[in-house]
Design a protein around this motif. Structure first.
Motif, PDB file in Angstrom:
ATOM      1  N   UNK A 124       0.832  -1.203   0.000  1.00  0.00           N
ATOM      2  CA  UNK A 124       0.000   0.000   0.000  1.00  0.00           C
ATOM      3  C   UNK A 124       0.863   1.247   0.000  1.00  0.00           C
ATOM      4  N   UNK A 125       0.661   2.124   0.996  1.00  0.00           N
ATOM      5  CA  UNK A 125       1.391   3.394   1.061  1.00  0.00           C
ATOM      6  C   UNK A 125       2.667   3.312   1.899  1.00  0.00           C
ATOM      7  N   UNK A 126       2.983   2.139   2.453  1.00  0.00           N
ATOM      8  CA  UNK A 126       4.191   2.030   3.279  1.00  0.00           C
ATOM      9  C   UNK A 126       5.246   1.204   2.567  1.00  0.00           C
ATOM     10  N   UNK A 127       6.512   1.479   2.909  1.00  0.00           N
ATOM     11  CA  UNK A 127       7.599   0.733   2.280  1.00  0.00           C
ATOM     12  C   UNK A 127       8.815   0.715   3.194  1.00  0.00           C
ATOM     13  N   UNK A 128       9.718  -0.186   2.877  1.00  0.00           N
ATOM     14  CA  UNK A 128      11.000  -0.282   3.560  1.00  0.00           C
ATOM     15  C   UNK A 128      12.055  -0.613   2.520  1.00  0.00           C
TER      16      UNK A 128
END
Length: 108
Positions: free
Chosen positions: A83-87
């Motif tokens: 979704x809108x989060x990442x690493x």
């Protein structure tokens, strides 16, 4: 001014931790990255899946399971997204070390 409000669900995905965060390999090498989706408190959120991508596919590619294959010298940022989060983890492709021959000469 209007007051603003927001709701944070306990256990909602807020961050993705990718490990290892930095790896240095030679061309042809591989590394298996892992991703853990975490809530605001850093707790793992169960049953979450990520999509993997590379910002430099000429340097290194990543498959759907997080396995990175290094092609040539350079630096690639490998990102796990949900979704809108990442690493992100960095994978550096370096030249292999040259072998050095050392010989001992007996002293007097």
């Amino acid at each position: 001014m209007h007051p603003s409000s927001f709701t944070v669900s306990v256990g909602a995905p807020a961050n993705i931790a990718v490990t290892p965060g930095y790896t240095e390999l030679t061309a042809g090498g591989t590394v298996d990255l892992g991703a853990v989706v975490q809530d605001l408190d850093g707790n793992a959120v169960a049953n979450q899946f990520v999509t993997w991508g590379s910002d430099a596919s000429g340097v290194g590619t990543v498959d759907s399971n997080g396995l990175v294959s290094v092609k040539k010298l350079g630096l690639a940022a490998i990102t796990a997204t949900q979704g809108a989060i990442s690493g992100t983890a960095l994978v550096a492709a370096a030249k292999p070390a040259k072998a050095i021959a050392i010989s001992m000469v007996p002293g007097d």
